[in-house]
Design a protein around this motif. Structure first.
Motif, PDB file in Angstrom:
ATOM      1  N   ASP A 145       0.980  -1.166   0.160  1.00 42.04           N
ATOM      2  CA  ASP A 145      -0.107  -0.032  -0.082  1.00 42.04           C
ATOM      3  C   ASP A 145       0.982   1.261  -0.045  1.00 42.04           C
ATOM      4  O   ASP A 145       1.437   1.492   0.802  1.00 42.04           O
ATOM      5  CB  ASP A 145      -0.851   0.160   1.360  1.00 42.04           C
ATOM      6  CG  ASP A 145      -2.056   1.282   1.131  1.00 42.04           C
ATOM      7  OD1 ASP A 145      -1.792   1.895   0.179  1.00 42.04           O
ATOM      8  OD2 ASP A 145      -2.799   1.276   2.016  1.00 42.04           O
ATOM      9  N   LYS A 146       0.949   2.051  -1.206  1.00 41.71           N
ATOM     10  CA  LYS A 146       1.512   3.159  -1.271  1.00 41.71           C
ATOM     11  C   LYS A 146       0.711   4.454  -1.165  1.00 41.71           C
ATOM     12  O   LYS A 146       1.154   5.429  -1.773  1.00 41.71           O
ATOM     13  CB  LYS A 146       2.340   3.162  -2.606  1.00 41.71           C
ATOM     14  CG  LYS A 146       3.575   2.079  -2.479  1.00 41.71           C
ATOM     15  CD  LYS A 146       4.071   1.895  -3.776  1.00 41.71           C
ATOM     16  CE  LYS A 146       5.092   0.686  -3.927  1.00 41.71           C
ATOM     17  NZ  LYS A 146       5.866   0.675  -5.202  1.00 41.71           N
ATOM     18  N   GLY A 147      -0.482   4.312  -0.607  1.00 38.91           N
ATOM     19  CA  GLY A 147      -1.521   5.324  -0.595  1.00 38.91           C
ATOM     20  C   GLY A 147      -2.359   5.525  -1.935  1.00 38.91           C
ATOM     21  O   GLY A 147      -2.696   6.873  -2.084  1.00 38.91           O
ATOM     22  N   SER A 149      -5.109   5.665  -4.598  1.00 40.81           N
ATOM     23  CA  SER A 149      -6.661   5.668  -4.305  1.00 40.81           C
ATOM     24  C   SER A 149      -7.309   4.657  -5.470  1.00 40.81           C
ATOM     25  O   SER A 149      -8.477   4.502  -5.437  1.00 40.81           O
ATOM     26  CB  SER A 149      -7.039   7.061  -4.573  1.00 40.81           C
ATOM     27  OG  SER A 149      -6.899   7.673  -5.860  1.00 40.81           O
TER      28      SER A 149
END
Length: 154
Positions: A145-147, A149
């Motif tokens: 998870d690298k943010g 969307s």
């Protein structure tokens, strides 16, 4: 081809990466989510055991080292396990010990490590095998998870 050029085997590197992710995920699941106990005496007392590794046909377990434990968990011994996924319910499993060895961790604590094979004839092994398969598939298909969307499919 000259000796100074190396061919990189990407499939092997991918397998190594997946294996590393699987072991990391297992550590989280086994330490934070799954409780494992075994019955160790005639009165039915439960004894906590640490699950170290799991595969489709067996697992590696760890318990505090003692001479009593070393004598009790010899090769060929059947160990009844209770794998707790909630406080009140567990999945029963039986493991036949294939090898036992002493292990000293980084803190200097002594452990007995057991490697064994699951009894795949038990009805509960079907559920356990699906759990094991989930761990392998999670390691292969999970993403960091690298943010972002948006969800990307590989």
């Amino acid at each position: 081809m000259s000796d100074d050029k190396k061919v990189v085997d990407f499939s092997q590197k991918r397998k190594e990466s997946i294996e590393q992710k699987r072991r990391s995920f297992e550590r989280v699941v086994f330490q934070e989510f799954l409780g494992v106990y075994t019955v160790v005496d005639d009165q039915g007392s439960s004894f906590p055991i640490k699950l170290i590794d799991i595969s489709g046909d067996g697992c590696q377990l760890q318990l505090p080292f003692s001479l009593k434990a070393k004598n009790q968990f010899k090769s060929g011994t059947e160990v009844s396990l209770k794998l707790y996924f909630t406080k009140g319910t567990y999945l029963p499993a039986v493991v036949t010990v294939r090898h036992a060895s002493e292990y000293i961790d980084q803190q200097g604590d002594a452990w007995l490590r057991l490697g064994g094979e699951f009894d795949t004839s038990l009805p509960s092994f079907q559920a356990l095998s699906h759990f094991i398969q989930f761990i392998y598939q999670y390691a292969e298909f999970s993403c960091l998870d690298k943010g972002e969307s948006k969800v990307y499919f590989l």
